[in-house]
Structure formats: structure tokens, C-alpha cells
Design a protein around this motif. Structure first.
Motif, short mmCIF file in Angstrom:
data_model
loop_
_atom_site.label_atom_id
_atom_site.label_comp_id
_atom_site.label_asym_id
_atom_site.label_seq_id
_atom_site.Cartn_x
_atom_site.Cartn_y
_atom_site.Cartn_z
N LEU A 10 -4.11 21.73 -57.40
CA LEU A 10 -2.86 22.67 -57.56
C LEU A 10 -2.86 23.33 -56.20
CD1 LEU A 10 -0.25 23.46 -58.82
CD2 LEU A 10 -1.61 25.40 -59.96
N CYS A 13 -1.92 20.85 -53.24
CA CYS A 13 -0.71 20.46 -53.08
C CYS A 13 0.21 21.84 -52.85
CB CYS A 13 -0.21 20.34 -54.63
SG CYS A 13 -0.87 18.58 -55.21
N VAL A 14 -0.21 23.15 -53.23
CA VAL A 14 0.61 24.02 -52.74
C VAL A 14 0.26 24.46 -51.34
CG1 VAL A 14 0.89 26.65 -53.09
CG2 VAL A 14 0.56 25.34 -54.90
N TYR A 75 7.72 15.13 -53.54
CA TYR A 75 7.23 16.70 -54.02
C TYR A 75 7.84 16.87 -55.30
CZ TYR A 75 5.29 18.15 -49.43
OH TYR A 75 4.80 18.33 -48.24
N VAL A 76 9.01 16.33 -55.56
CA VAL A 76 9.67 16.57 -56.72
C VAL A 76 8.85 15.61 -57.68
CG1 VAL A 76 11.82 16.08 -58.24
CG2 VAL A 76 12.03 17.19 -55.87
N SER A 78 5.95 14.89 -57.56
CA SER A 78 4.46 15.37 -57.98
C SER A 78 4.71 16.59 -58.81
CB SER A 78 3.99 15.69 -56.49
OG SER A 78 2.70 16.35 -56.60
N ALA A 79 5.76 17.32 -58.61
CA ALA A 79 5.80 18.61 -59.31
C ALA A 79 5.98 18.17 -60.94
CB ALA A 79 6.88 19.47 -58.85
N LEU A 82 2.55 17.16 -62.48
CA LEU A 82 1.83 18.16 -62.45
C LEU A 82 2.40 18.87 -63.79
CD1 LEU A 82 1.16 19.72 -58.96
CD2 LEU A 82 -0.63 18.65 -60.61
N TRP A 83 3.60 19.00 -64.10
CA TRP A 83 4.23 19.60 -65.14
C TRP A 83 3.79 19.03 -66.30
CZ3 TRP A 83 6.11 24.59 -65.72
CH2 TRP A 83 6.81 24.58 -67.26
N ALA A 95 -0.41 12.96 -58.70
CA ALA A 95 0.12 14.30 -58.10
C ALA A 95 -0.38 14.31 -56.57
CB ALA A 95 0.26 15.37 -58.98
N VAL A 99 1.62 14.02 -53.11
CA VAL A 99 2.05 15.14 -52.12
C VAL A 99 1.32 14.61 -50.59
CG1 VAL A 99 1.30 17.43 -51.57
CG2 VAL A 99 2.10 17.15 -53.87
#
Length: 697
Positions: A10, A13-14, A75-76, A78-79, A82-83, A95, A99
């Protein structure tokens, strides 16, 4: 450990997303000041600006928007992974890969980080991790294992190459003077191995749900790979004019094709309502082939007409080429759709032409079994199936009468119905493991099975006739053997018993003849003994004849013979009842008069069953009433029924002890079965026993 890995992914990715977003203004500035006009290394070549059209700033803005849109899609997805898949290893790996790849594949990250050491090193690290994680994902998806096992070694090689690329700042091939075609073969070969591992897993290992996931992954990678190779060729200056407009168009198309990877990957990872991908693959192949054909056709027509009219860039030439392409577009699309359908699922969309071909095969002189072979081969070839077979019921058992191929996948069954009756079963194997049949396949099989019904019925009748002929031949053989056995028994009886008695009679007569003159009294005694021997011999002959066929049947008929036998048996039954102080047994006969002429074998079997049953009632049942009933319910059937009101347990116990002696239940049943009938022996609810036999006439 697992929680630390989750937060590490996480955080990666951020940080990558924030760094990428912060680099967007610098990328725009570099595009305006340097890249479009003078080029930025291998990322952006120097472009020519058209005399009329968009400004330099507009082209730069378009390129920034294209790269950002591409990265935004990654990115979408991947999010979303992750969710939904934060607790799953494959979700985290996917994910991170999305990214990393979505950040470093566009030129934005490389161009914007020029002159910024930390940003440049970070994006180089992200690029390395992107290729490594993407390769690892495709080797492990969906169950987290390397399949086949040798792909683990391939991944280690990919890992080593990507690490070297990072250490040599993306110039590893030039540093070691590796020819360009070798590096191209490396990228193509490694990508093909990734696709092969998924295909191998699909065919050998995966479960049905995993196979559907694999279809989406392979589809997305295939679209992205084909688009990357094709667009890379078009980026060559020999295939475009090097203008900014051409670069924008090519860049947009390439990024659009590569977005198929994250979209299909997200569908495969999340698994929610995993739609059937086969129609999408079908449409993709059709329109891709159609686009290529239209482009080639248009180009050939334009070149040809330009040569004919000795002109270039002529409006009339373009108009004629467009008109010709428009004329052939619809037929070409229909032809391509039909070919793709047949490539993927066979000829299920054209059952009537298949039936026509099958009919042309069946009009030839073929045996019924060969006709069914033609049917199963037609189904197998038309639907591109690995196995088809037809079974029918023969002699009370299912028999596979025609088959083609090997059942390597799941086998499905379809009933063959004719005249409202199921006369057989068609077995077909799936094209691939876990793949279901489409509605079009079902319609095709329904149409074909309707036509196959009469053929299956014909084969069923043919095999039934062959079975009857075989049974008839076996019956004839048994009949001949039984007849010869009976003849041998009669010959033995005559030779071993009757012949010595007759020889003794002749000897006694000759001896008496000698004594007539010498000693008349002795001769008289000898003749008296001779008369007794003759009477005994006559009795033996009558017994022998009676064993072959009761004489009373010829003298009195079946009804009279049974009545005579009942009178003979009633006397000892009355004496037995009187001694035991019981009520005497009343035996009654009910038969239609007169009975028609019956076959001799039926008369003997009916007589034996009645006599043996009545004797069994007298000995063991302790009954007071016994009814013997003969009936002719039709002109082709005789029924014999013997019922009593005695003790059924006594009969069943005596029968089990006596075996073949006495009544012998098995003997009674065999007498009826030998003539094609049947015999049942059952206890009555109100007490007593019922013997019921049926004889076909």
C-alpha cells in the motif's frame, strides 16, 4: 508478517502515485520546451509541426492527457483490487504490478524525472518492480503456484534481466552490444512464455471458475501484446510522416490497446459475475480481421487505380476505392464472422448445410452401423468436439454402437427420441475442460437428433433381429442337443433293461420247449414263470412309454387325462384324511369344453405341472379344497391355475428340502420357460398356495 507486506504494498502504491502526479507539470513543460521539437531520447522522438492545425501547447497537452488517462485506468483498477482483494496475495501482487506498469510505461515518468536524481532512481526502481511483478503475476495466477514447474527458472532469468536493466539505467542491451533483433526476440519470447503458462494451466490444472479467469487474463494480454507489436512497427519513421499529429494518434491507440490488460485483470481477480468471454473474443477476432482486410483492400484499390489513371491524391480514385470497399464490406463481414464461428465452435450456425452433407453420405449403400458412424463423425467435425458416441439398448443393456474420438473432457448426454420414445443416447465431450455448450450448439444438436432418430431406430431393429437370430440359432442347437440326449437315454434304457429281458424270454421259451416232451410238468412251471416275466416286461415298456408321454393324453385329451389323474389321486387322499381324522380334500377341475387341439409339448407340460402341484397339495398342504383351472384367454395363450386353502408354509418347506424331488419349484418353472411361457408360485393372503402358468400356443 502478512500485515507488514500489506502495508508495504500500500505504501509503495501511494508513494508512486503521489510522485507521478507531482511530475505532471514538469512533463508538460518538457514537452513544450524540448521534447516535441527536439526529442527526448527514446521516449519522445523529434516531431514536425504541421503548418496548419493545433499549436505546440495543444499537442503537448494532448500527449499529457493521453499518458495520464492511461495511468489513471491502471490506478483505478489497482485501487479496486486493493479494495476487494487486500487480504489475497494475488490481489496485492496484481495491484502492485498495475501501479508500477501503469506509471512507468508512458514516457511521462522518464521525461519528467530527467535532472532529478531521486525521482529518476525511484521511477527506474518502479519500472523494474513493474516488469518483475507483472511477470510473476502471470506465472502464478490464479492459484499462486508455478505451472509448469520449469517456469520458475524462466522467472529467475526475467528477474535477473530486469535487475540488470535497473543497474545499467535501461541500457543493458547496448552496454553488452546485443543486437536489436536479439532484444526483440527476448521480449517476444518472454511474453509468449507468459501466455503459454496460462494456456497450459488452463488445459491441465485449472478448475472451471479458474479457467474462466484465465480466459480473461489471456485475452487482455493477447490484445495488449498484439497492439504493442503492431503499433511499435507503425512508430517507425518509414511508416509515418513523423508529425506531431501522427505521434498523438499512434500514442493514443497504443495506450488504448494496453488498457485491455488492467480491465480484464480486474475482472479475473474480483471474480464477481465473471461474464462469458467467448462472444467478446469472437467479436474481437471478427473486427480485427475485418479492419485488416478493409485497409488492405482499400490500399490495393487505390494503388491500382492510381496506376491506371496515372495520378496520385485524386479525389475520384479515393471515391471509387471507398465505394468498392463499401460494396464488399457487408459480405466480407458475414464471411469473416462465419469463418471465426467455425474456427471457435464449428458449424453450429449452419445446421442445414451439415444435414445436407450428412444426407449425401447416407444415400450411399451403407450398413446401419456405418450410418451411425457417419452421424457421430458429422457431429464431431461440425462442432469441433474431441469425442462423440451413440449408445442404444440391446438385449436390455446399453451398448455403444458408434463412436469417434476420445473423451478427454467432460462428457454430456442427449437423448435420441423418435415417435415419443427414447431409443438411444448421444454422448458428446466438451471442447475444453469446464466449457459448457452454447444455445447455438443446443439448437444444432436438437435439429440433428431429430434427423438421427429414424437411423437409430433402424440400427436398433437390425441389432435386435441379429440378437433374435443368434438366440434362435442357440435354441436350435440346444434343441438338437436335447433331442440327441433324449435319444441316447432311450437307447440306453432299451439296451440295458429291455434287451436283456427279451433275451431272457427267448432263452426261457427255448428251455420250456425242450421240457415239453421230457417233463411236461416242469415245462408248465417254466411257462408260468415266463408269463410273469412277460407281464413284468410289458409293465416296464408301459412305464418307459409313459415317461416319454402319458398315454392318457392321447386317449382322453388334456382335460380327460387330468380328470383321470385327479380320480386316482383322490382315493389315497380320502384314506389319508380318514386316518388323520381330517376333512377329506375336494379336488375340482374347471376347464372350457371342448379344448381346441393343443401342441403336444404344451399338453405334456400342463399335465405335469397340474399333477405335480396336486400331489404336492395332498402330501404337504393339509388342504380341504383344491381348484384346478384351465383357461384360454385368447387364441394364442393357455393358462393353468392350481389354488388350495392349505398350509403354504408346509409346501414351501417341503419344496426347499426336496429340491428336485416331488414338485420341485424349479422344475415347474423350467417346464413353462422351455415353451416360451412362465410360471409363478405364490402364497395367498387368505392362506394357501397359487401356482399359475402361462403357455403361448
Amino acid at each position: 508478517m502478512w500485515a507488514s507486506l500489506q502495508w508495504l504494498v500500500l505504501s509503495f502504491c501511494v508513494i508512486t502515485m503521489v510522485t507521478y502526479i507531482a511530475s505532471i507539470p514538469q512533463y508538460y513543460t518538457s514537452m513544450v520546451t524540448t521534447c516535441i521539437l527536439h526529442g527526448c531520447g527514446t521516449s519522445v522522438p523529434a516531431l514536425t509541426m504541421p503548418a496548419q492545425g493545433l499549436t505546440l501547447e495543444n499537442y503537448a497537452l494532448l500527449l499529457v492527457l493521453i499518458d495520464c488517462a492511461f495511468t489513471f485506468v491502471y490506478y483505478v483498477t489497482s485501487a479496486a483490487m486493493l479494495w476487494k482483494g487486500f487480504r489475497e496475495p494475488m490481489g496485492l501482487l496484481a495491484a502492485a504490478a498495475m501501479v508500477a506498469f501503469g506509471t512507468t510505461f508512458p514516457s511521462l515518468a522518464i521525461v519528467a524525472s530527467e535532472g532529478h536524481f531521486l525521482a529518476q532512481q525511484w521511477f527506474m526502481l518502479v519500472s523494474m518492480l513493474g516488469w518483475i511483478s507483472l511477470s510473476l503475476f502471470f506465472f502464478l495466477f490464479p492459484d499462486g503456484r508455478f505451472v509448469p514447474k520449469w517456469t520458475r527458472s524462466v522467472f529467475l532469468i526475467i528477474l535477473a534481466v530486469d535487475v540488470l536493466q535497473f543497474l545499467y539505467r535501461g541500457q543493458v542491451w547496448s552496454r553488452f552490444d546485443v543486437p536489436e533483433f536479439i532484444s526483440l526476440l527476448w521480449y517476444i519470447g518472454s511474453t509468449m512464455i507468459l501466455i503459454y503458462s496460462q494456456v497450459y494451466r488452463f488445459r491441465k490444472v485449472s478448475r472451471p471458475t479458474q479457467r474462466q479467469q484465465t480466459k480473461w487474463v489471456v485475452y487482455g494480454v493477447s490484445i495488449g501484446f498484439a497492439g504493442f507489436v503492431g503499433m511499435s512497427i507503425l512508430f517507425d519513421p518509414t511508416f509515418n510522416d513523423g508529425s506531431a499529429a501522427a505521434f498523438v494518434y499512434l500514442n493514443a491507440i497504443l495506450n488504448l490497446l494496453l488498457t485491455a490488460i488492467p480491465v480484464t485483470l480486474m475482472l479475473a481477480i474480483l471474480r464477481t459475475r465473471l461474464w462469458n468471454i467467448d462472444p467478446l473474443v469472437n467479436r474481437t477476432l471478427v473486427y480485427a480481421a475485418l479492419s485488416v482486410c478493409v485497409i488492405l483492400l482499400y490500399s490495393i484499390i487505390v494503388l491500382y487505380l492510381s496506376q491506371v489513371f496515372q495520378t496520385r491524391d485524386n479525389f475520384l480514385v479515393s471515391l471509387l476505392a471507398t465505394a468498392m470497399v463499401a460494396v464488399v464490406f457487408a459480405p466480407l463481414k458475414e464471411w469473416l464472422q462465419r469463418q471465426i464461428n467455425r474456427l471457435m465452435n464449428g458449424r453450429h450456425d449452419d445446421p442445414y448445410s451439415v444435414l445436407l452433407e450428412l444426407g449425401n453420405q447416407l444415400i450411399r449403400p451403407l450398413a446401419p452401423e456405418a450410418m451411425l458412424d457417419a452421424v457421430v463423425r458429422t457431429v464431431k467435425d461440425a462442432l469441433r468436439l474431441p469425442y462423440t458416441g451413440i449408445s442404444i439398448g440391446v438385449g436390455g443393456q446399453q451398448k455403444m454402437v458408434a463412436a469417434a474420438g476420445e473423451p478427454v473432457n467432460e462428457v454430456h448426454s442427449f437423448p435420441v427420441i423418435h415417435r415419443g420414445e427414447e431409443i438411444g443416447t448421444l454422448y458428446v465431450s466438451s471442447r475444453s475442460p469446464g466449457e459448457a455448450f452454447t444455445p447455438e450448439d443446443g439448437k444444432f444438436l436438437d435439429v440433428l437428433l431429430r434427423q438421427a432418430g429414424p437411423i437409430v431406430e433402424n440400427v436398433n431393429m437390425t441389432l435386435g433381429m441379429k440378437l433374435l437370430a443368434k438366440d434362435l440359432q442357440e435354441s436350435r442347437e440346444k434343441l438338437v442337443l436335447a433331442r440327441e440326449e433324449e435319444r441316447r437315454q432311450i437307447r440306453n434304457n432299451l439296451h440295458d433293461d429291455l434287451a436283456p429281458r427279451l433275451a431272457a424270454l427267448a432263452l426261457n421259451a427255448a428251455t420250456a420247449q425242450k421240457y415239453v416232451e421230457k417233463d411236461p410238468e416242469a415245462a408248465v412251471d417254466m411257462l408260468t414263470d415266463l408269463r410273469q416275466v412277460i407281464r413284468s416286461t410289458v409293465s416296464e415298456i408301459r412305464t418307459l412309454v409313459h415317461d416319454l408321454r402319458p398315454p392318457t393324453l392321447d386317449e382322453l385329451g388334456l382335460t380327460g387325462a387330468i380328470e383321470e389323474r385327479i380320480r386316482e389321486l383322490s382315493k389315497p387322499a380320502e384314506l389319508l384324511a380318514a386316518e388323520q381324522g381330517n376333512e377329506p380334500l375336494r379336488i375340482r377341475l374347471h376347464a372350457p369344453l371342448p379344448l381346441p387341439e393343443l401342441p403336444a409339448a404344451v399338453e405334456v407340460a400342463a399335465f405335469r405341472i397340474v399333477v405335480e402341484s396336486v400331489v404336492n397339495v395332498i402330501k404337504h398342504a393339509g388342504a380341504t379344497s383344491c381348484m384346478v383351472r384351465l383357461d384360454l384367454p385368447s387364441a394364442y395363450k393357455l393358462t393353468v391355475e392350481i389354488t388350495d386353502d392349505g398350509n403354504a408354509d408346509g409346501i414351501w418347506t417341503a419344496a426347499s428340502v426336496s429340491g428336485k424331488g416331488g414338485i420341485g419349484q424349479q422344475s415347474i418353472r423350467e417346464r413353462a420357460a422351455e415353451l416360451g411361457g412362465y410360471c409363478t408360485i405364490e402364497r395367498l393372503e387368505h392362506g394357501g398356495t397359487r401356482v399359475f402358468a402361462v403357455f403361448p400356443l
